[in-house]
Design an enzyme around this catalytic site. Structure first.
Site, PDB file in Angstrom:
ATOM      1  N   CYS A  53     -19.163  -1.402   6.214  1.00  9.20           N
ATOM      2  CA  CYS A  53     -19.544  -0.630   7.410  1.00  9.20           C
ATOM      3  C   CYS A  53     -20.898  -1.030   7.984  1.00  9.20           C
ATOM      4  O   CYS A  53     -20.961  -1.587   9.073  1.00  9.20           O
ATOM      5  CB  CYS A  53     -19.539   0.853   7.074  1.00  9.20           C
ATOM      6  SG  CYS A  53     -17.939   1.401   6.466  1.00  9.20           S
TER       7      CYS A  53
ATOM      8  N   ALA B   8     -35.644   1.340  -1.855  1.00  8.91           N
ATOM      9  CA  ALA B   8     -35.850  -0.097  -1.628  1.00  8.91           C
ATOM     10  C   ALA B   8     -35.155  -0.880  -2.729  1.00  8.91           C
ATOM     11  O   ALA B   8     -34.994  -0.401  -3.844  1.00  8.91           O
ATOM     12  CB  ALA B   8     -37.343  -0.399  -1.626  1.00  8.91           C
TER      13      ALA B   8
ATOM     14  N   LYS C 114     -21.174   7.182  16.196  1.00  4.49           N
ATOM     15  CA  LYS C 114     -20.918   6.520  14.915  1.00  4.49           C
ATOM     16  C   LYS C 114     -21.790   5.284  14.722  1.00  4.49           C
ATOM     17  O   LYS C 114     -22.454   5.125  13.690  1.00  4.49           O
ATOM     18  CB  LYS C 114     -19.432   6.149  14.827  1.00  4.49           C
ATOM     19  CG  LYS C 114     -19.051   5.347  13.605  1.00  4.49           C
ATOM     20  CD  LYS C 114     -19.393   6.111  12.342  1.00  4.49           C
ATOM     21  CE  LYS C 114     -19.201   5.255  11.117  1.00  4.49           C
ATOM     22  NZ  LYS C 114     -17.870   5.277  10.596  1.00  4.49           N
TER      23      LYS C 114
ATOM     24  N   LYS D 148       0.837  -1.208   0.000  1.00  5.04           N
ATOM     25  CA  LYS D 148       0.000   0.000   0.000  1.00  5.04           C
ATOM     26  C   LYS D 148       0.869   1.255   0.000  1.00  5.04           C
ATOM     27  O   LYS D 148       0.602   2.209  -0.735  1.00  5.04           O
ATOM     28  CB  LYS D 148      -0.875   0.015   1.268  1.00  5.04           C
ATOM     29  CG  LYS D 148      -2.272  -0.458   1.026  1.00  5.04           C
ATOM     30  CD  LYS D 148      -3.138  -0.181   2.263  1.00  5.04           C
ATOM     31  CE  LYS D 148      -4.291  -1.157   2.270  1.00  5.04           C
ATOM     32  NZ  LYS D 148      -4.812  -1.440   3.580  1.00  5.04           N
TER      33      LYS D 148
HETATM   34  C1  UGA Z   1     -21.748   4.258   5.430  1.00  5.76           C
HETATM   35  C2  UGA Z   1     -22.366   5.548   5.999  1.00  5.76           C
HETATM   36  O1  UGA Z   1     -23.296   6.087   5.060  1.00  5.76           O
HETATM   37  C3  UGA Z   1     -21.279   6.578   6.275  1.00  5.76           C
HETATM   38  O2  UGA Z   1     -21.831   7.735   6.871  1.00  5.76           O
HETATM   39  C4  UGA Z   1     -20.252   5.957   7.224  1.00  5.76           C
HETATM   40  O3  UGA Z   1     -19.195   6.852   7.515  1.00  5.76           O
HETATM   41  C5  UGA Z   1     -19.681   4.705   6.577  1.00  5.76           C
HETATM   42  O4  UGA Z   1     -20.748   3.772   6.330  1.00  5.76           O
HETATM   43  C6  UGA Z   1     -18.696   4.102   7.528  1.00  5.76           C
HETATM   44  O5  UGA Z   1     -19.113   3.592   8.574  1.00  5.76           O
HETATM   45  O6  UGA Z   1     -17.485   4.235   7.312  1.00  5.76           O
HETATM   46  P1  UGA Z   1     -20.910   3.499   3.013  1.00  5.76           P
HETATM   47  O7  UGA Z   1     -20.702   2.151   3.603  1.00  5.76           O
HETATM   48  O8  UGA Z   1     -19.836   4.104   2.158  1.00  5.76           O
HETATM   49  O9  UGA Z   1     -21.186   4.586   4.173  1.00  5.76           O
HETATM   50  O10 UGA Z   1     -22.206   3.386   2.122  1.00  5.76           O
HETATM   51  P2  UGA Z   1     -23.678   3.997   2.089  1.00  5.76           P
HETATM   52  O11 UGA Z   1     -23.736   5.060   1.078  1.00  5.76           O
HETATM   53  O12 UGA Z   1     -24.155   4.290   3.449  1.00  5.76           O
HETATM   54  O13 UGA Z   1     -24.472   2.728   1.518  1.00  5.76           O
HETATM   55  C7  UGA Z   1     -24.516   1.521   2.260  1.00  5.76           C
HETATM   56  C8  UGA Z   1     -25.342   0.486   1.554  1.00  5.76           C
HETATM   57  O14 UGA Z   1     -26.719   0.824   1.649  1.00  5.76           O
HETATM   58  C9  UGA Z   1     -25.061   0.292   0.081  1.00  5.76           C
HETATM   59  O15 UGA Z   1     -25.013  -1.095  -0.173  1.00  5.76           O
HETATM   60  C10 UGA Z   1     -26.251   0.936  -0.604  1.00  5.76           C
HETATM   61  O16 UGA Z   1     -26.531   0.337  -1.843  1.00  5.76           O
HETATM   62  C11 UGA Z   1     -27.346   0.669   0.398  1.00  5.76           C
HETATM   63  N1  UGA Z   1     -28.472   1.623   0.323  1.00  5.76           N
HETATM   64  C12 UGA Z   1     -28.288   2.949   0.589  1.00  5.76           C
HETATM   65  C13 UGA Z   1     -29.750   1.158   0.011  1.00  5.76           C
HETATM   66  O17 UGA Z   1     -29.957  -0.052  -0.222  1.00  5.76           O
HETATM   67  N2  UGA Z   1     -30.787   2.053  -0.041  1.00  5.76           N
HETATM   68  C14 UGA Z   1     -30.619   3.364   0.218  1.00  5.76           C
HETATM   69  O18 UGA Z   1     -31.611   4.111   0.166  1.00  5.76           O
HETATM   70  C15 UGA Z   1     -29.345   3.821   0.534  1.00  5.76           C
END
Ligand code: UGA
Length: 440
Positions: A267, A259, A211, A39
């Protein structure tokens, strides 16, 4: 006005690499540290070892500025920096719900003996409540200098928007035990605070919980709408219209009410499970028992997606060719950790289909996790000869598909829209058998 502190960032994965590069963009001198030589070599060569829009450009901008360097040597980092950010991963323990804190402990234990002057160590990793107090103890025991202090500063960045979220966060949370620690953190985030970002100064336990509570709420919101999708399927209602309608209520809000196949990634899934495990240890299991349902609803959507495909194929995947569009856990990412898309693709493969996967960015990371599937380099290649198309990650390229144009590529016009991003009437009018989660 306090002088700008020099910063180290320990752990150069998604969180750490982004934090290091963005802090240089904000005007700090930064040293990035990782035990993984590959890395560090990659970052030194100007290559971000994962896909994150905007980050390679920022790294290139600052590579030769003298303000950013990378090392595998903790002593060098301790010598250089006044504030150390711990950004290592806390994955789910193999076969358990709890978080694996090995990397966090190791980062603290390796850094502490090198701290020969007063410094602030800042935990950014997502950890179970109670970890910070333990790490404070490690610093007290192992750091030779007096006045080495700990702070906890959880990170809320989203993959795909990591640069924006780091440069312009919604809020900053500082878990501290002294005014000095708070002042150090305020200095380390001075440009962000000056641009108006709210700061919540609190204790360690609250900072840790903010968090996991935030991620639990987001996961719950997604599973809520997916639970409604199950009810919609039983009643003939349309979950996308339902989400629009309830989302207009400002108290509810439309965001995170999409949905579909549900949440994945490094995460949300592991954070809610670690929270369940920690709450059990704390004797408040019942307080978060709903998160078990959140997890189950989420996983049920994967099974339902498989059923929709099966319906379209008249009851068997065996001997069919299935085009899987998307492998990343969400668009604008090459991350396949706990990816619903890759999980479904692998399950279709196990049921005897010839699965052809295309993801604009995640083919290579997916191949490492599911080498048994076929990966192709373009959307058209994936579609060619397919008996069933499954749209599982909503990349813009897939949303833009023209149902008329792509119908000549496939063998049979069957499509499962796993993310509710296509307009059903357009596909049906073009002769497709269209199925989606929570929609007639
Ligand atoms: C998430 C949180 O949104 C961040 O705020 C946090 O900092 C991060 O985890 C972390 O703990 O480090 P991330 O995992 O990058 O961020 O992704 P998200 O954008 O939250 O999406 C998570 C999942 O939910 C994805 O698989 C997405 O497809 C799904 N999702 C999201 C849905 O199925 N429906 C929605 O309406 C939104």
């Amino acid at each position: 006005m306090t002088q700008r502190p020099r910063l180290s960032v320990i752990g150069t994965g998604y969180l750490g690499a982004t934090h290091a590069v963005c802090m240089v963009e904000l005007g700090f001198e930064v040293i990035g540290v990782d035990v993984d030589h590959a890395k560090i070599d990659s970052l030194r060569a100007g290559r971000i070892p994962f896909f994150e829009p905007g980050l390679p450009e920022l790294l290139a901008k600052h590579m030769n500025s003298g303000a950013l360097r990378f090392t595998t040597d903790y002593a060098e980092a301790a010598e250089f920096a006044d504030v150390h950010f711990i950004c290592v991963g806390t994955p789910q323990k193999q076969g358990q719900y709890a978080a694996d804190l090995t990397y966090v402990e190791s980062a603290f234990r390796t850094l502490a003996p090198h701290l020969k002057r007063r410094t602030l160590v800042v935990g950014k990793s997502t950890v179970p409540a109670g970890t910070a107090v333990q790490m404070e103890q490690v610093l007290t025991e192992l750091a030779p200098a007096d006045g080495v202090e700990l702070a906890w500063n959880p990170e809320f960045l989203r993959e795909g928007f990591a640069v924006e979220d780091t440069l312009r966060p919604d809020r900053l949370v500082f878990g501290v035990h002294s005014d000095w620690a708070e002042q150090q953190l305020r200095a380390a985030f001075a440009p962000v605070i000056e641009s108006g970002t709210p700061v919540i100064v609190t204790d360690f336990a609250t900072a840790e919980l903010v968090k996991v509570a935030a991620n639990s709420f987001l996961a719950t919101k997604i599973s809520f709408i997916n639970a409604m999708a199950e009810v919609c399927e039983a009643t003939g209602a349309d979950v996308t219209q339902l989400a629009d309608a309830i989302g207009h209520d400002a108290r509810i809000g439309r965001r995170f009410l999409n949905a579909g196949l549900g949440f994945g990634g490094g995460c949300l899934p592991k954070d809610i499970r670690a929270f369940i495990a920690r709450a059990g240890e704390l004797g408040v299991d019942q307080a978060v028992s709903f998160l078990r349902d959140v997890d189950e609803i989420n996983l049920r959507r994967r099974a339902r997606t498989l059923e929709l495909g099966l319906d379209l194929l008249d009851g068997s995947y065996r001997g069919t060719r299935v085009a899987v569009l998307g492998a990343a856990f969400k668009p604008n990412s090459d991350d396949v950790r706990d990816s619903p898309a890759l999980d479904v693709a692998a399950a279709v493969g196990r049921r005897g289909a010839d699965v052809v996967v295309f993801d604009p960015e995640a083919n290579e990371t997916a191949r490492k996790h599911a080498p048994e599937l076929n990966y192709v380099g373009s959307l058209n290649e994936a579609l060619t000869g397919a008996d069933l198309v499954m749209l599982l990650t909503e990349w813009q390229e897939f949303r833009n598909m023209d149902p008329q144009a792509v119908s000549s590529l496939v063998r049979h016009q069957n499509i499962v829209d796993g993310r509710n991003v296509l307009v059903p009437a357009q596909w049906r009018d073009a002769g497709w058998h269209y199925r989606a989660l929570g929609r007639p």
